[in-house]
Scaffold this active site. Structure first.
Site, PDB file in Angstrom:
ATOM      1  N   ASP A   1      -3.888   3.339  -1.047  1.00 24.54           N
ATOM      2  CA  ASP A   1      -4.555   2.050  -0.834  1.00 24.54           C
ATOM      3  C   ASP A   1      -5.914   2.356  -0.194  1.00 24.54           C
ATOM      4  O   ASP A   1      -6.080   3.393   0.458  1.00 24.54           O
ATOM      5  CB  ASP A   1      -3.694   1.212   0.124  1.00 24.54           C
ATOM      6  CG  ASP A   1      -4.181  -0.217   0.302  1.00 24.54           C
ATOM      7  OD1 ASP A   1      -3.604  -1.114  -0.320  1.00 24.54           O
ATOM      8  OD2 ASP A   1      -5.131  -0.422   1.084  1.00 24.54           O
TER       9      ASP A   1
ATOM     10  N   TYR B   1      -6.727  -6.897  -4.702  1.00 23.04           N
ATOM     11  CA  TYR B   1      -6.943  -8.336  -4.483  1.00 23.04           C
ATOM     12  C   TYR B   1      -7.807  -9.018  -5.527  1.00 23.04           C
ATOM     13  O   TYR B   1      -8.126 -10.183  -5.383  1.00 23.04           O
ATOM     14  CB  TYR B   1      -7.504  -8.542  -3.066  1.00 23.04           C
ATOM     15  CG  TYR B   1      -6.528  -7.967  -2.049  1.00 23.04           C
ATOM     16  CD1 TYR B   1      -5.345  -8.642  -1.773  1.00 23.04           C
ATOM     17  CD2 TYR B   1      -6.749  -6.731  -1.449  1.00 23.04           C
ATOM     18  CE1 TYR B   1      -4.414  -8.108  -0.901  1.00 23.04           C
ATOM     19  CE2 TYR B   1      -5.823  -6.184  -0.568  1.00 23.04           C
ATOM     20  CZ  TYR B   1      -4.663  -6.889  -0.303  1.00 23.04           C
ATOM     21  OH  TYR B   1      -3.734  -6.342   0.544  1.00 23.04           O
TER      22      TYR B   1
ATOM     23  N   HIS C   1       0.601  -1.668   6.569  1.00 24.49           N
ATOM     24  CA  HIS C   1      -0.003  -1.902   7.893  1.00 24.49           C
ATOM     25  C   HIS C   1       1.042  -2.307   8.943  1.00 24.49           C
ATOM     26  O   HIS C   1       0.719  -2.346  10.133  1.00 24.49           O
ATOM     27  CB  HIS C   1      -1.064  -2.998   7.819  1.00 24.49           C
ATOM     28  CG  HIS C   1      -2.253  -2.636   6.987  1.00 24.49           C
ATOM     29  ND1 HIS C   1      -3.005  -1.500   7.223  1.00 24.49           N
ATOM     30  CD2 HIS C   1      -2.835  -3.250   5.922  1.00 24.49           C
ATOM     31  CE1 HIS C   1      -3.988  -1.433   6.331  1.00 24.49           C
ATOM     32  NE2 HIS C   1      -3.903  -2.478   5.532  1.00 24.49           N
TER      33      HIS C   1
ATOM     34  N   HIS D   1      -7.195   1.013   2.274  1.00 29.74           N
ATOM     35  CA  HIS D   1      -7.081   0.897   3.735  1.00 29.74           C
ATOM     36  C   HIS D   1      -6.079   1.908   4.274  1.00 29.74           C
ATOM     37  O   HIS D   1      -5.067   2.199   3.625  1.00 29.74           O
ATOM     38  CB  HIS D   1      -6.627  -0.520   4.118  1.00 29.74           C
ATOM     39  CG  HIS D   1      -7.525  -1.596   3.596  1.00 29.74           C
ATOM     40  ND1 HIS D   1      -7.227  -2.325   2.463  1.00 29.74           N
ATOM     41  CD2 HIS D   1      -8.715  -2.045   4.053  1.00 29.74           C
ATOM     42  CE1 HIS D   1      -8.212  -3.204   2.245  1.00 29.74           C
ATOM     43  NE2 HIS D   1      -9.123  -3.054   3.195  1.00 29.74           N
TER      44      HIS D   1
ATOM     45  N   ASP E   1      -6.860  -1.617  -4.352  1.00 30.39           N
ATOM     46  CA  ASP E   1      -8.062  -2.196  -3.738  1.00 30.39           C
ATOM     47  C   ASP E   1      -9.201  -1.204  -3.524  1.00 30.39           C
ATOM     48  O   ASP E   1     -10.233  -1.565  -2.947  1.00 30.39           O
ATOM     49  CB  ASP E   1      -7.720  -2.936  -2.429  1.00 30.39           C
ATOM     50  CG  ASP E   1      -6.812  -2.152  -1.518  1.00 30.39           C
ATOM     51  OD1 ASP E   1      -6.526  -0.977  -1.817  1.00 30.39           O
ATOM     52  OD2 ASP E   1      -6.374  -2.717  -0.492  1.00 30.39           O
TER      53      ASP E   1
END
Ligand SMILES: [Zn+2]
Length: 340
Positions: A194, A322, A160, A196, A283
């Site tokens: 990922d 996570y 990110h 995200h 995740d």
């Protein structure tokens, strides 16, 4: 498989994250790395080492010099502070208006950060540089042909991190560091799995034709990072056509994920890269507390085997994941299959 571990990760441990008016425990915890390490130890076949040196040189071409200097100085400021509250630098106001000006420390906190999940702490700079340096080392080993695949065991994550902003627990973009390094030797594909969207990686290479960025992730209409990751973002200028986003709806399971992954890998093959950077987050697993996808542990083995079919020299960089009880198993499954 050789594993390059971030020697400084433990120096960054956020006391919490700011969510909807409350401070909640930070999902991006130190224990994530320990859990992955334990799973790889148990699986066997992995050797662990640290990067020979930590150097800011690897950030050139990835992050703006002013941002690097800010993160260095802000971490030092937090370290010097005596008041416990001043040891955590949180942004409160973000840039606005047609010509935002940032001259004071409170403005700089908002200028160089885009959310409320990413505080700067005394050890943040060292931890972020440790991850970037580990990624650079892995890229050198793979680029020189010394290794076919190398795994970068690091946290905080990186994908990110924008050229000039931290966000989403990320400070320096380790996957982008590896890709930039490898791009000196040949075209590179970055595959981000990922849950995200890898906004930072996309934006760092958005106008470049020599680095393809591909990301399969939760639809930004519903999932972080919200402002990018849409299917119609395909690159710009010389980089037009060198970015592919495959957004998927919340609740996506194996059946829907499999064809999306196939599409992503087709794009990688069509690009004919010399190297692969695999930004891997666990995740999208069904047990993850923030992802919202429903991939099984078993599917992570399939993911690793499918990526191996690309037959590309690869740097694998750890991003999210996570759930401390399952993240290690997901990583171990992917890496075992990836190396065959
Ligand atoms: Zn993530």
């Amino acid at each position: 498989m050789r594993v390059i571990a971030n020697p400084k990760h433990a120096e960054h441990a956020a006391p919490g994250e700011w969510e909807s008016g409350a401070v909640i425990p930070c999902y991006e915890a130190q224990g994530r790395l320990d859990a992955i390490r334990a799973a790889l130890d148990a699986a066997g076949g992995f050797t662990f080492e640290e990067p020979p040196k930590l150097s800011e040189d690897c950030l050139t071409g990835v992050h703006h010099a002013a941002y690097v200097a800010y993160l260095r100085e802000a971490s030092a400021e937090a370290k010097r502070a005596r008041d416990p509250a001043a040891k955590q630098l949180w942004p409160t106001v973000f840039p606005y208006g047609p010509n935002p000006r940032a001259t004071g420390t409170r403005a700089l906190r908002g200028l160089y950060c885009f959310d409320t999940y990413t505080p700067i702490l005394p050890g943040t700079f060292a931890a972020a540089l440790g991850g970037a340096s580990a990624a650079a080392r892995a890229a050198d080993l793979v680029g020189e042909g010394a290794e076919r695949a190398v795994y970068v065991l690091t946290r905080p994550p990186g994908h990110h991190a924008e050229p000039d902003r931290c966000g989403g627990y990320c400070y320096f973009n380790s996957a982008a560091v590896a890709a930039e390094r490898l791009s000196k030797r040949g075209p590179v594909a970055v595959l981000d799995l990922d849950v995200h969207h890898g906004n930072g990686t996309q934006h760092i290479f958005y106008s470049r034709a020599d680095v393809l960025t591909v990301s399969v992730h939760g639809d930004p209409a519903a999932l972080y990072p919200f402002f990018s990751g849409f299917a119609d973002e395909t690159g710009t200028g010389a980089g037009l056509g060198a970015n592919l986003n495959v957004p998927l709806p919340p609740g996506t399971g194996v059946k829907e994920y499999r064809p999306a992954l196939a599409r992503a890998l087709d794009a990688v093959r069509a690009f004919k890269p010399a190297f692969l950077v695999f930004a891997f987050g666990a995740d999208a697993h069904e047990s993850d507390p923030i992802g919202g996808f429903k991939l099984s542990t078993k599917f992570y083995a399939e993911m690793g085997a499918t990526v191996r079919e690309l037959a590309l020299p690869a740097v694998v960089v750890q991003e999210g994941g996570y759930n401390l009880d399952t993240v290690g198993a997901c990583v171990a499954e992917v890496l075992k299959e990836l190396q065959g």
